[in-house]
Design an enzyme around this catalytic site. Structure first.
Site, PDB file in Angstrom:
ATOM      1  N   SER A 169      18.497  -0.166 -27.648  1.00  0.00           N
ATOM      2  CA  SER A 169      18.170  -1.309 -28.506  1.00  0.00           C
ATOM      3  C   SER A 169      19.373  -2.193 -28.760  1.00  0.00           C
ATOM      4  O   SER A 169      20.534  -1.776 -28.651  1.00  0.00           O
ATOM      5  CB  SER A 169      17.624  -0.811 -29.851  1.00  0.00           C
ATOM      6  N   CYS A 170      19.070  -3.454 -29.084  1.00  0.00           N
ATOM      7  CA  CYS A 170      20.022  -4.387 -29.686  1.00  0.00           C
ATOM      8  C   CYS A 170      19.204  -5.218 -30.677  1.00  0.00           C
ATOM      9  O   CYS A 170      18.096  -4.814 -31.027  1.00  0.00           O
ATOM     10  CB  CYS A 170      20.727  -5.237 -28.633  1.00  0.00           C
ATOM     11  N   ALA A 171      19.709  -6.336 -31.146  1.00  0.00           N
ATOM     12  CA  ALA A 171      18.993  -7.066 -32.188  1.00  0.00           C
ATOM     13  C   ALA A 171      17.591  -7.463 -31.743  1.00  0.00           C
ATOM     14  O   ALA A 171      16.607  -7.221 -32.445  1.00  0.00           O
ATOM     15  CB  ALA A 171      19.793  -8.299 -32.602  1.00  0.00           C
ATOM     16  N   PHE A 221      16.129  -3.785 -32.367  1.00  0.00           N
ATOM     17  CA  PHE A 221      16.647  -2.863 -33.373  1.00  0.00           C
ATOM     18  C   PHE A 221      15.478  -2.326 -34.193  1.00  0.00           C
ATOM     19  O   PHE A 221      14.723  -3.099 -34.787  1.00  0.00           O
ATOM     20  CB  PHE A 221      17.642  -3.594 -34.277  1.00  0.00           C
ATOM     21  N   SER A 279      20.914  -4.774 -24.709  1.00  0.00           N
ATOM     22  CA  SER A 279      20.216  -3.546 -24.327  1.00  0.00           C
ATOM     23  C   SER A 279      19.541  -3.700 -22.970  1.00  0.00           C
ATOM     24  O   SER A 279      19.435  -2.742 -22.192  1.00  0.00           O
ATOM     25  CB  SER A 279      19.181  -3.179 -25.393  1.00  0.00           C
TER      26      SER A 279
END
Length: 456
Positions: free
Chosen positions: A394-396, A326, A402
């Site tokens: 994106s992800c965390a 992220f 992602s």
């Protein structure tokens, strides 16, 4: 005053305004308010010793008699709020918020009664008359959480949804003055304000006018297990808040806030419902969710930085496509991307800009995207890639949600029909991804559902 039909903007069918129902509900809510509030006041007055909680420096807060006018004005705004709504459903949602705030606050007043401890100076003229009228039914009890502040939050949200243009500045100014008035009329101590605000935002969060339309899987053993962990965290935080109350009111409040946030997240996982993070497809999280879940959101952001501190923050998997964590505004500028495909349900968008395209397909952390979520994400990535955009998926952490989308997109680009081959292609560019056999099965199922096609 110009108004905006907020409910109509949400796709509600046209119908006659529920005037009669608004009148009936206003009468019932008023009866509930005065009866329950008065009962809690009377009950506290029967106790021998009702404690006070305040900071010594609060004695320096000035007593401003004229602020009793904005203080009283919330009663008028309370009544008018019932007639704002164009639909029956929206009116009922608003009333549920008001009633829940009343019930939670009165329960706290009965279980943990507090009193205002300073002797209020005499006031003359109209302010004096208003103070006398207020004193006729409002004893110096019913302190934390401030019901006045809880209702203020709910009413502020309601009126702000219907007011546009310059009137919004007047609205915000007046509501802010009402908030300050609970202190300058010497009606409440400081701790009553944040606790009241938290109750108000909780009521708005639990009764949204609508939830984002989100594709999600049904609850399973994984989401229930994660839910139990968050519930345990909430219980521990609540116990710590109780133990800390005698030493630090501020610490106790922060721990209580954390407990509430964790309890809400436990509920989200129990329902397997990322929509309850109230994050829309543009990545924007509803203000109520931001306030109620703030301790968790802060923890989630810090966690994303902790686990990726020494790792590559984003990896290029194809020309113009990156997979990574992220991203902040600075990181997006460093990558030079102009589109973000966000798979995180739990982190509100922080990057803005006219040239930045943004799409959120919210997936719960520590879970596997569904085939439907994969299709939404890959289709959006296909579109942006065809337009020549530079895209961050994106992800965390950029290691799981992602990464699976990146692998699915590479498979469709290259015409791969085997999940393991697609995952291997991804790992060539981002070796540190964390993808389980369940991820591989989900990807294989999605690939099997695709029509046979040549590589792009």
């Amino acid at each position: 005053m110009s108004t905006l039909p907020a409910e109509a903007a949400q796709g509600a069918p046209a119908e006659a305004r529920p005037w009669a129902l608004a009148c009936l509900l206003l009468a019932l809510a008023g009866a509930l308010f005065f009866s329950s509030y008065g009962f809690a006041n009377w009950l506290a007055s029967q106790r021998q010793d009702v404690p006070s909680v305040f900071f010594e420096w609060e004695r320096g807060i000035p007593f401003l008699p004229w602020t009793i006018v904005p203080y009283w004005s919330i009663d008028l705004l309370y009544g008018l709020s019932f007639f704002l709504w164009r639909t029956r459903a929206a009116l009922l949602t608003h009333v549920k918020r008001l009633v829940l705030a009343q019930l939670v606050s009165v329960a706290c007043f009965i279980a943990f009664p507090l009193r205002f401890s300073f002797e209020r100076p005499q006031a003359d003229g109209l302010p004096g008359q208003l103070f006398t009228l207020l004193g006729g039914f409002d004893l110096p009890f019913n302190q934390a959480p401030s019901l006045h502040i809880s209702l203020l939050v709910i009413l502020w949200v309601a009126f702000a949804a219907h007011v546009t243009g310059g009137w919004r500045w007047l609205l915000h100014g007046w509501f802010a003055l009402i908030g300050v008035s609970v202190l300058t009329t010497w009606q409440h101590h400081l701790i009553d304000v944040p606790t009241g605000a938290l109750v108000g935002w909780l009521c708005v969060y639990l009764f949204p006018l609508r939830l984002p339309a989100v594709d999600a899987a049904a609850p399973d053993a994984r989401t229930r297990r994660i839910s139990r962990r968050y519930a345990l965290g909430a219980a521990i935080a609540l116990l710590c808040a109780v133990l800390a109350a005698g030493a630090s009111v501020t610490l106790a409040f922060l721990l209580l806030w954390a407990a509430l946030a964790l309890a809400c997240v436990a509920r989200i996982y129990a329902l397997a419902a990322p929509a309850w993070f109230q994050k829309d497809s543009n990545g924007t999280m509803a203000p109520a969710a931001c306030w109620v879940l703030a301790p968790y959101l802060l923890g989630a952001f810090i966690n994303s930085r902790w686990w990726t501190w020494r790792a590559p923050r984003a990896s290029q998997i194809a020309d113009g496509v990156w997979v990574g964590r992220f991203a902040t505004r600075r990181e997006l500028r460093a990558l030079g991307v102009n589109a973000v495909l966000d798979l995180s349900a739990e982190l509100p968008r922080v990057a803005n800009g006219r040239a930045l395209a943004y799409r959120c397909v919210p997936v719960l952390d520590l879970t596997v995207p569904t085939a439907g979520q994969l299709e939404q994400a890959v289709s959006q990535l296909d579109q942006w890639h065809a337009e020549g955009r530079r895209v961050l998926v994106s992800c965390a952490l950029g290691y799981s949600r992602s990464a699976l989308v990146g692998a699915a997109w590479l498979a469709r680009q290259r015409g791969l029909s085997d999940a393991e081959a697609a995952l291997a292609a991804l790992r060539e560019h981002r070796p540190a991804v964390v993808l389980s056999p369940e991820h591989a099965r989900t990807l294989q199922g999605w690939l099997d559902s695709l029509p046979t096609m040549e590589p792009a």
